[in-house]
Write an enzyme that holds these catalytic residues in place. Sequence first.
Site, PDB file in Angstrom:
ATOM      1  N   LYS A 194       0.845  -1.200   0.000  1.00 25.91           N
ATOM      2  CA  LYS A 194       0.000   0.000   0.000  1.00 25.91           C
ATOM      3  C   LYS A 194       0.883   1.254   0.000  1.00 25.91           C
ATOM      4  O   LYS A 194       2.099   1.166   0.221  1.00 25.91           O
ATOM      5  CB  LYS A 194      -0.932  -0.063   1.212  1.00 25.91           C
ATOM      6  N   TYR A 253     -12.770  -2.893  -3.072  1.00 26.41           N
ATOM      7  CA  TYR A 253     -13.312  -2.769  -1.706  1.00 26.41           C
ATOM      8  C   TYR A 253     -14.846  -2.702  -1.705  1.00 26.41           C
ATOM      9  O   TYR A 253     -15.432  -2.075  -0.824  1.00 26.41           O
ATOM     10  CB  TYR A 253     -12.721  -1.530  -1.023  1.00 26.41           C
ATOM     11  N   GLU A 260      -9.615 -10.819  -7.475  1.00 30.56           N
ATOM     12  CA  GLU A 260      -8.711  -9.663  -7.342  1.00 30.56           C
ATOM     13  C   GLU A 260      -7.619  -9.687  -8.413  1.00 30.56           C
ATOM     14  O   GLU A 260      -7.278  -8.649  -8.971  1.00 30.56           O
ATOM     15  CB  GLU A 260      -8.109  -9.635  -5.938  1.00 30.56           C
TER      16      GLU A 260
END
Length: 144
Positions: free
Chosen positions: A10, A50, A127
């Site tokens: 991230k 998300y 994903e």
Amino acid sequence: IRERTLIAVKPDGVQRRLIGQIIQRFEIRGFQLVGLKMLQVSDELLSQHYMSLCKKSFYPSLLHYMTSGPVVAMVWEGNNVVRSSRMLVGNTNPAEAPPGTIRGDFCIHISRNVIHASDSIEMAQKEIALWFQSSELIEWECCD
Ligand code: CMP
């Protein structure tokens, strides 16, 4: 069983120069890197990634955090890589992540928790398809 999972460093992990140490933990464990790229993530990708969190109070700050700088997205392959990665990464809340895990060693806030790892084989497949084109995934033979 040979599986694949999506791992993402991230923005806080990139800014704190943790990319190399994170990659090293997956390599020395014995997993195989089959996809790797740095990207500035779009709101559109995040809204799909998300999707299950869109009603949460922290969702706007999560989007802000995840777009605050580049992310390094990877696909790792190997036996039980989905479950093993979750163990390498540690609990979502760093306060619950033991020392020796990536989150347990590198962070203290749930909202800046350094790394993403898919939480099931089904989510990993979704994903990977969301983050990577199939042409970006490389099949190669490991010598061991
Ligand atoms: P991850 O499990 O990778 O994906 C969902 C992310 O939402 C999680 O990491 C955290 O970064 C974030 N998150 C989850 N719960 C909270 C929370 N209570 N407050 C802030 N961020 C959260």
